[in-house]
Every structure is written in structure tokens, then in C-alpha cells.
Design a protein around this motif. Sequence first.
Motif, PDB file in Angstrom:
ATOM      1  N   ALA A 389       4.168  85.439 -26.357  1.00 11.43           N
ATOM      2  CA  ALA A 389       4.767  86.804 -27.002  1.00 11.43           C
ATOM      3  C   ALA A 389       6.152  87.110 -26.995  1.00 11.43           C
ATOM      4  N   LEU A 390       6.651  86.752 -25.762  1.00 16.37           N
ATOM      5  CA  LEU A 390       8.210  86.874 -25.606  1.00 16.37           C
ATOM      6  C   LEU A 390       9.107  86.048 -26.325  1.00 16.37           C
ATOM      7  N   VAL A 391       8.662  84.643 -26.297  1.00 17.41           N
ATOM      8  CA  VAL A 391       9.435  83.750 -26.925  1.00 17.41           C
ATOM      9  C   VAL A 391       9.376  84.344 -28.726  1.00 17.41           C
ATOM     10  N   GLN A 392       8.051  84.791 -29.027  1.00 20.29           N
ATOM     11  CA  GLN A 392       8.099  85.075 -30.647  1.00 20.29           C
ATOM     12  C   GLN A 392       8.768  86.004 -30.919  1.00 20.29           C
ATOM     13  N   LEU A 396      11.932  86.435 -33.663  1.00 23.88           N
ATOM     14  CA  LEU A 396      11.858  86.985 -34.714  1.00 23.88           C
ATOM     15  C   LEU A 396      12.833  88.006 -34.918  1.00 23.88           C
ATOM     16  N   ILE A 397      13.198  88.741 -33.955  1.00 26.13           N
ATOM     17  CA  ILE A 397      14.366  89.525 -33.811  1.00 26.13           C
ATOM     18  C   ILE A 397      15.817  89.116 -34.222  1.00 26.13           C
ATOM     19  N   ALA A 451       5.379  89.776 -38.684  1.00 23.92           N
ATOM     20  CA  ALA A 451       5.189  88.982 -37.500  1.00 23.92           C
ATOM     21  C   ALA A 451       5.791  89.532 -36.367  1.00 23.92           C
ATOM     22  N   LEU A 452       6.780  90.291 -36.457  1.00 24.59           N
ATOM     23  CA  LEU A 452       7.389  90.871 -35.202  1.00 24.59           C
ATOM     24  C   LEU A 452       6.232  91.782 -34.716  1.00 24.59           C
TER      25      LEU A 452
END
Length: 482
Positions: A389-392, A396-397, A451-452
Motif C-alpha cells: 500500500a505504501l508503494v502504491q 500514484l502521488i 486508485a490513490l
Amino acid sequence: MTKGRHRIATVLSIALLASGCALTPAATEPVMVEHIRTRAGFAHAEINGSETADRIDWWADLGGSGLSEAVARLRTHNFDLIEARERVVQAELRAVQARGGRFPSAGADLGAAYGRAPVPPAGFEWDDSYSLGLTASFNTDIFGQLRARERSARLGSSAARLNYVATEQQLIAILAQSWVNAASLQRRLELAIEIAESYRVTYTLTDQRYDTGSRNTAASDVQIARQNLEAALADIPDLETQLAAQLIQIDLLLARPAGQTAQYFESDLSVDRQMIIPAGLPADLLMDRPDVAAAALSYQAALEDIGAARADLFPGLTLTTALSFQGDEPGDVVDFDDLLANLAASLTQPVFQGGRLRAEVQIQESEAAALSSAFARAALTALTDVETALVQQSGLIRQLEQLDAALRSAEISNQIAQDRYRQGLIPLLSVLETQRSLNAARLNIILTEQALILARIDLHQSLGGRWFDDAEERQSIAGEVP
């Protein structure tokens, strides 16, 4: 009589000495759990502090009051949660049953008889009699099998409560994801309507120019403009269908007939691109994640089951007593002059069970090994969920920053193309190309923001977090067992 008392005293002494024997193996923390406990931080966290974010009612920051009201209903009406609550009740009652096995059991019976008895030399008479019996028995639990089973049941009850919390967390996350998906579909539907309207304007302008005999506009241009308009209009029913289906799924989660959510649903998403959720420390997952904590308790319960199975290999001492009263009249039943009393102690030792008891020990040892692995897997899964989740979220940011730049460029290009087309300086295909680029940029931002938000929902769920108002409530849910 003296010998009998001496034997009972000897057995009781053995019981007192044996009660200090620990047949339950000590819990050994899996290597993976120890590794997670000692990690300094998450590999992909932008903030590697020990402080965790306040994650109570986090969904209110995403979907507004509408989502908060939906979560409140889910907690009281969702069928999966109702079933989970009943499983907690069952586990708690099994713990009560296990505890009851450690107490003495008592029983009473009352009898009355009326019959004919012979009276010499050749007669008979009718006679009645009454009886009252009281019995009690107590398993001294010499080697602690009853205590081990009680501890196992209490640990199982605590694990059931934590599994209920995990189920609630999962369902809230699913509801939030469905809500975000519906809101994104609504945004896409609004965008599709705007796109269709922009193509309608282009088609109307092209048709008018062709009717006025503009030399830069051919019949093919009118047909191309119409084709783009019709293609844009065709996207609208599909999005309406997807939105309706998503809202029906929300109704299912909220345990109500389809169509109710659609009556009031409005897109109210909050996308704070700068919000970075502190992830805390990996060790927090072992306490904050209810599924991980439940796996740990299940492992400990399995160790207690080993202790109980081992204790079954050793002798068991049961003390029993019986009181019996008899009388010819109901009022004469409780007459201590006619009291018959009995006190007995029985010591049983398994001699031959065909390997059943030892096989049971091995089964429980294998089960404990499996649950130790399940505990390690749950901890590793929790760590993996957070890292993913942190990577995503981070990716995405950064992607949204690039999409913002692309959108600004597309807006400028489209405005220039529209102005030049109205002036008759460029062909229709050029303006249609800039429109497509602009529409694609706007759609990409909607999808990426969706997605974020979904990644943040995953992060909230994977962290476990403070889903309780205070430490006392957490303690009551966890049901700590000494």
C-alpha cells in the motif's frame, strides 16, 4: 477405615505435588514474527516514526457523511457481521463450559413408591415409601487437563472476538472501496456527458460550416464529427449500468433491497494528495492487526490443547460422595437417623488405549506447529500489505503530478485548436485530436485519484490501527488471558 483415609490423603498429596507440573509447552515465537518485531521501520514508508495516525472513523475523510452513515448501518445490519457476532457468543459459551468442568458436579433425586407387600400367614398390605438422594463428584484435575482446556477455550474466545473485529475491518474496507468505485463511476459519467456535449458543439459547428459552403469543410468532416458524437453518447449507458451495479453491491453489504442507495448517493470524494499516513513501526502490526493477534492466540490455545492431551496420559482422581434418605412419610424423608452416606475416591490410569491417547498428543503437536506457521504467515502478510500500500500510494502521488502537467498542456492545446478551427485555419481532424487528448487526460486523473484513494483504504486496513476509542475498549475486545 484408617487405611482408606491414609490412601486418600496420599493421593491428594500426589495431586498437590503434580499440580505444579507444567505439561503445556512454552510458546516459541516464530522466526518471522521475531524478525518483524525487531525491524526499525517499513522499507517504503516516507515517515518511519513510532507514532501512528489516528485511524478512528478514517472513512469519514474519504466519502463524507454518506459513507459514514453507510458504515454505521453495515455495523448493525450486515449478515456476515451478525454471523461473526454469533460465533463470538458460541466461543464465549464454550469457555463457560470448559470452566464449569473444573467445578464439582452435584445431583439430587426424589422418589416415591406405592406397592403391596405380603403379610404372613396369607394376607398382604399396601405400603408406600419415599426416598431422597444427593450425589456430588469432583475431578481433582491432578495433572491440569481441565485447567488447560479452560485456558484453551478462553484463548479461543479471545481469538473469536478479534476475528470479529478483523471481519468488521474487512467489510468496512470493502464498503469504502465500493463507495469510492461508485463515486468514481459517477465522476466518469459526468465527464462522459461533458465530452458528448463538447462533441455535439463540434458537430453542430462543422455542420453549419458545411451548410454555408465553407471550402475547408467537406461532407466527410460532418460524418466524422457525427461519428465522434455518437461514440461519446454510446459510452454513457455503459457507465450508467456499471454505476447501478456498483450501488446494488453496496445495498447488499448494507443488507437492504437493491435500489435504496441509488436514491440518495452523491459523489463526495475527498482526495488530499499531500496527505501521507504515518505507518508507525512494523512491530505495531503484531498488536494492531486483529487477524495477527487472533492467529497468535490460536497458536497459544493449541499449546494448551497439547498440555491437556498429555495430561490425559496420566492418572485421574475423582472424589464422589452420596447421601441417601428414606422414609414411610414425606415428612420423614430427611431424617438424619436414617442417613446413608458414602465417600469414595477413584484413581483411574489409562492402561491400554490402542495408541489413541498418544496419537492425540501428536495430533495436537502437529496442530500447534501448523498454527505457529499460520501466525508467522499472518504477520508476514500484514507486513507485505503495508509495504504494498505504501508503494502504491507513493507511486500514484508521483503519477498524479505528471498527469496534472499533461492536463494543463492538453487544455491549452485544445483551446488553441478550438479557436483556430472556428477561424477556419486548421482541419477538423486536428481539433478532434486535441479533444481526445484532453478527454483522455481528464479520465486518467479520475482513474488515478480513484486508485490513490483505494490504496489509502488498503493502507488503513493493512495497518489495523486504533479501531477502538481507548485502550480499555481494546482490552475488552482482546479479552486478555493470563
